[in-house]
Every structure is written in C-alpha cells, then in structure tokens.
Design a protein around this motif. Structure first.
Motif, PDB file in Angstrom:
ATOM      1  N   GLU A 277       0.808  -1.223   0.000  1.00  0.00           N
ATOM      2  CA  GLU A 277       0.000   0.000   0.000  1.00  0.00           C
ATOM      3  C   GLU A 277       0.846   1.281   0.000  1.00  0.00           C
ATOM      4  O   GLU A 277       0.303   2.379  -0.110  1.00  0.00           O
ATOM      5  CB  GLU A 277      -0.971   0.008   1.189  1.00  0.00           C
ATOM      6  N   VAL A 278       2.174   1.148   0.093  1.00  0.00           N
ATOM      7  CA  VAL A 278       3.055   2.319   0.109  1.00  0.00           C
ATOM      8  C   VAL A 278       3.709   2.474  -1.262  1.00  0.00           C
ATOM      9  O   VAL A 278       4.419   1.573  -1.719  1.00  0.00           O
ATOM     10  CB  VAL A 278       4.144   2.174   1.203  1.00  0.00           C
ATOM     11  N   ALA A 279       3.465   3.602  -1.910  1.00  0.00           N
ATOM     12  CA  ALA A 279       4.123   3.886  -3.188  1.00  0.00           C
ATOM     13  C   ALA A 279       5.610   4.081  -2.928  1.00  0.00           C
ATOM     14  O   ALA A 279       6.002   4.607  -1.872  1.00  0.00           O
ATOM     15  CB  ALA A 279       3.531   5.135  -3.825  1.00  0.00           C
ATOM     16  N   ILE A 280       6.438   3.663  -3.858  1.00  0.00           N
ATOM     17  CA  ILE A 280       7.882   3.736  -3.635  1.00  0.00           C
ATOM     18  C   ILE A 280       8.333   5.145  -3.234  1.00  0.00           C
ATOM     19  O   ILE A 280       9.139   5.310  -2.329  1.00  0.00           O
ATOM     20  CB  ILE A 280       8.695   3.210  -4.849  1.00  0.00           C
TER      21      ILE A 280
ATOM     22  N   LEU B  89      12.262  -4.000  -3.789  1.00  0.00           N
ATOM     23  CA  LEU B  89      11.889  -3.629  -2.422  1.00  0.00           C
ATOM     24  C   LEU B  89      10.623  -4.343  -1.943  1.00  0.00           C
ATOM     25  O   LEU B  89      10.348  -4.375  -0.752  1.00  0.00           O
ATOM     26  CB  LEU B  89      11.692  -2.110  -2.321  1.00  0.00           C
ATOM     27  N   ARG B  90       9.851  -4.894  -2.855  1.00  0.00           N
ATOM     28  CA  ARG B  90       8.599  -5.580  -2.487  1.00  0.00           C
ATOM     29  C   ARG B  90       8.843  -7.039  -2.074  1.00  0.00           C
ATOM     30  O   ARG B  90       7.964  -7.659  -1.504  1.00  0.00           O
ATOM     31  CB  ARG B  90       7.595  -5.559  -3.645  1.00  0.00           C
ATOM     32  N   HIS B  91      10.002  -7.581  -2.364  1.00  0.00           N
ATOM     33  CA  HIS B  91      10.272  -9.001  -2.065  1.00  0.00           C
ATOM     34  C   HIS B  91      10.888  -9.197  -0.715  1.00  0.00           C
ATOM     35  O   HIS B  91      11.592  -8.458  -0.183  1.00  0.00           O
ATOM     36  CB  HIS B  91      11.196  -9.603  -3.127  1.00  0.00           C
TER      37      HIS B  91
END
Length: 77
Positions: free
Chosen positions: A37-40, A75-77
């Motif tokens: 839910e957080v944009a980079i 960063l999502r992994h």
C-alpha cells in the motif's frame, strides 16, 4: 540529452546514495519488504528531494522510470 541506459547503481548515484553493488543490495535488504500500500516515492526512508525525484521520474515516464520500477519490485520481495 542523456540516452544511456540507467542502472540501479546510477539511480543510487542520482539519489545521492552509495552505489556499489554490495551497498545497493544492503539498502534493499534493509528496507524490504516495502508494504504494497506504500508507493515507492512515499516510503519513509527517502528524503524529500529523493522522494520528489522518484515521483517525477514515474509521473513523467522519464528514462529513469524503468529502473525506478526495478527498484520498486526489488523492495517488495
């Protein structure tokens, strides 16, 4: 006009961060996983200017957008 292909290393240089391979890997490990839910560009670890650069790069679909997307995925992994 700069037509060179950007890499994670050059993105980190542009953001004013250490850009060696091990430093980039350490940064990603330290800040992962970024919640979906957080944009980079809204991640809490960016400075205001870094956040602005990332946001502009994505909104303008600049030549940085592809490598910003790559960093986002890592960063999502």
């Amino acid at each position: 006009m700069d037509t060179s292909k950007h890499s994670l290393s050059t993105l980190f240089e542009q953001l004013g961060l250490p850009s060696g391979q091990s430093e980039v890997e350490h940064f990603i490990a330290r800040h992962s996983p970024l919640p979906s839910e957080v944009a980079i560009q809204d991640a809490p670890f960016w400075s205001e200017s870094q956040s602005h650069f990332l946001e502009e790069g994505l909104e303008d679909d600049s030549d940085w957008a592809e490598v910003i997307d790559e960093l986002d995925a890592l960063l999502r992994h």
